[in-house]
Design an enzyme around this catalytic site. Structure first.
Site, PDB file in Angstrom:
ATOM      1  N   GLU A 170       0.808  -1.221   0.000  1.00  0.00           N
ATOM      2  CA  GLU A 170       0.000   0.000   0.000  1.00  0.00           C
ATOM      3  C   GLU A 170       0.846   1.280   0.000  1.00  0.00           C
ATOM      4  O   GLU A 170       0.380   2.328   0.432  1.00  0.00           O
ATOM      5  CB  GLU A 170      -0.931   0.008   1.208  1.00  0.00           C
ATOM      6  CG  GLU A 170      -1.956  -1.106   1.164  1.00  0.00           C
ATOM      7  CD  GLU A 170      -3.087  -0.853   2.141  1.00  0.00           C
ATOM      8  OE1 GLU A 170      -4.140  -0.384   1.692  1.00  0.00           O
ATOM      9  OE2 GLU A 170      -2.896  -1.104   3.350  1.00  0.00           O
ATOM     10  N   HIS A 202      -0.332   5.397   7.818  1.00  0.00           N
ATOM     11  CA  HIS A 202      -1.488   4.558   7.470  1.00  0.00           C
ATOM     12  C   HIS A 202      -1.610   3.455   8.505  1.00  0.00           C
ATOM     13  O   HIS A 202      -0.634   2.784   8.826  1.00  0.00           O
ATOM     14  CB  HIS A 202      -1.327   3.945   6.088  1.00  0.00           C
ATOM     15  CG  HIS A 202      -2.358   2.886   5.805  1.00  0.00           C
ATOM     16  ND1 HIS A 202      -3.717   3.131   5.919  1.00  0.00           N
ATOM     17  CD2 HIS A 202      -2.246   1.576   5.457  1.00  0.00           C
ATOM     18  CE1 HIS A 202      -4.383   2.013   5.643  1.00  0.00           C
ATOM     19  NE2 HIS A 202      -3.515   1.056   5.367  1.00  0.00           N
ATOM     20  N   HIS A 222      -4.614   0.573  10.654  1.00  0.00           N
ATOM     21  CA  HIS A 222      -5.908  -0.106  10.740  1.00  0.00           C
ATOM     22  C   HIS A 222      -6.373  -0.073  12.196  1.00  0.00           C
ATOM     23  O   HIS A 222      -6.931  -1.039  12.683  1.00  0.00           O
ATOM     24  CB  HIS A 222      -5.790  -1.553  10.247  1.00  0.00           C
ATOM     25  CG  HIS A 222      -5.057  -1.704   8.942  1.00  0.00           C
ATOM     26  ND1 HIS A 222      -4.210  -2.770   8.670  1.00  0.00           N
ATOM     27  CD2 HIS A 222      -5.044  -0.928   7.835  1.00  0.00           C
ATOM     28  CE1 HIS A 222      -3.708  -2.632   7.448  1.00  0.00           C
ATOM     29  NE2 HIS A 222      -4.190  -1.525   6.920  1.00  0.00           N
ATOM     30  N   HIS A 238     -11.467  -0.813   6.261  1.00  0.00           N
ATOM     31  CA  HIS A 238     -10.011  -0.965   6.116  1.00  0.00           C
ATOM     32  C   HIS A 238      -9.243  -0.229   7.222  1.00  0.00           C
ATOM     33  O   HIS A 238      -8.655  -0.864   8.082  1.00  0.00           O
ATOM     34  CB  HIS A 238      -9.622  -0.454   4.724  1.00  0.00           C
ATOM     35  CG  HIS A 238      -8.182  -0.537   4.404  1.00  0.00           C
ATOM     36  ND1 HIS A 238      -7.678  -0.312   3.146  1.00  0.00           N
ATOM     37  CD2 HIS A 238      -7.094  -0.793   5.167  1.00  0.00           C
ATOM     38  CE1 HIS A 238      -6.367  -0.444   3.158  1.00  0.00           C
ATOM     39  NE2 HIS A 238      -5.987  -0.738   4.377  1.00  0.00           N
TER      40      HIS A 238
HETATM   41 ZN   LIG Z   1      -4.034  -0.845   4.945  1.00  0.00          ZN
END
Ligand SMILES: [Zn+2]
Length: 245
Positions: free
Chosen positions: A86, A105, A107, A175
């Site tokens: 990603e 980033h 989760h 996500h």
């Molecule tokens: Zn991710």
């Protein structure tokens, strides 16, 4: 294939690079990332490059794991090392937003519900002030239909950055989320307090039984976020001292 060898950006000061690996470990220690998730910083001397660890669990990152990428998220010095699937989140946000110097980033679990239900995340307290500017939600299926949910190529990164727009945060349905900042320390601070803010909003909603929440308004958020840009270094210095190598 005779593709030209990409030229590296200029040398990064060791002190600057020395904070990127701890940033990754801090995010793990604070419960923002687990086996997954990543933090990057724009190259201090080459704005068309960014720096991020190879594909590795965040709590294990060392300075030797940091790779350099161009903004198409091609690794320039991989030497056989794998990249995060990603990474396009980072490259496309840096392209779209020259003011952003660092991207996280994750989760983190308390944030996920706000991408699943029609309840906007609001700023519950001053540490999460930047949230008061608004929190867009990116739904990957709007443009790409059924997918593996990952931002696994450039066009998906472009779409994510477009939904984020001028905000410094975006949630991703089913996500996770992205938090950004004008410095590495600011992005980490915001990512940590986005997760804390989400918990507090769940508690506040439950406590109030669905009554309106007296969250920070946009002006309060703007003013408090200015303070966080400097006062937040106290938290950074604490967290930095707590991670082990
Ligand atoms: Zn991710």
């Amino acid at each position: 294939m005779n593709s030209p060898t990409p030229r590296s950006g200029r040398r990064v000061e060791p002190a600057q690079l020395a904070d990127l690996a701890p940033a990754s470990r801090i995010l793990a220690a604070q419960g923002v990332v687990d086996g997954f998730g990543h933090v990057s910083m724009r190259h201090p001397a080459a704005p068309d490059r960014y720096l991020m660890a190879r594909s590795i669990a965040p709590a294990l990152v060392t300075p030797g794991d940091i790779l350099e990428y161009d903004l198409d998220s091609t690794a320039l010095n991989a030497a056989g090392r794998d990249s995060f699937l990603e990474r396009f989140i980072h490259g496309e946000i840096y392209k779209a937003r020259p003011d952003i110097m660092s991207v996280v980033h994750s989760h983190s679990p308390s944030v996920i519900p706000f991408g699943l239900v029609a309840v906007p995340m609001q700023a519950m307290f001053h540490n999460a002030a930047f949230i008061a500017a608004g929190v867009p939600v990116f739904d990957i299926r709007d443009q790409f239909g059924a997918t593996d949910m990952l931002i696994g190529n450039g066009p998906k990164g472009v779409a994510l950055a477009a939904v984020m727009g001028r905000k410094d945060i975006v949630l991703m349905r089913g996500h996770g989320s992205v938090a950004c900042g004008p410095t590495l320390q600011s992005a980490v601070f915001r990512a940590v307090y986005t997760e804390v803010n989400a918990r507090i909003q769940h508690w506040s909603a439950a406590l109030g039984g669905g009554a309106p929440i007296a969250a920070l308004d946009a002006e309060e958020g703007r003013l408090a976020d200015q303070v966080n840009q400097t006062a937040g270094m106290r938290a950074w210095n604490l967290w930095r001292s707590q991670v082990k190598w």
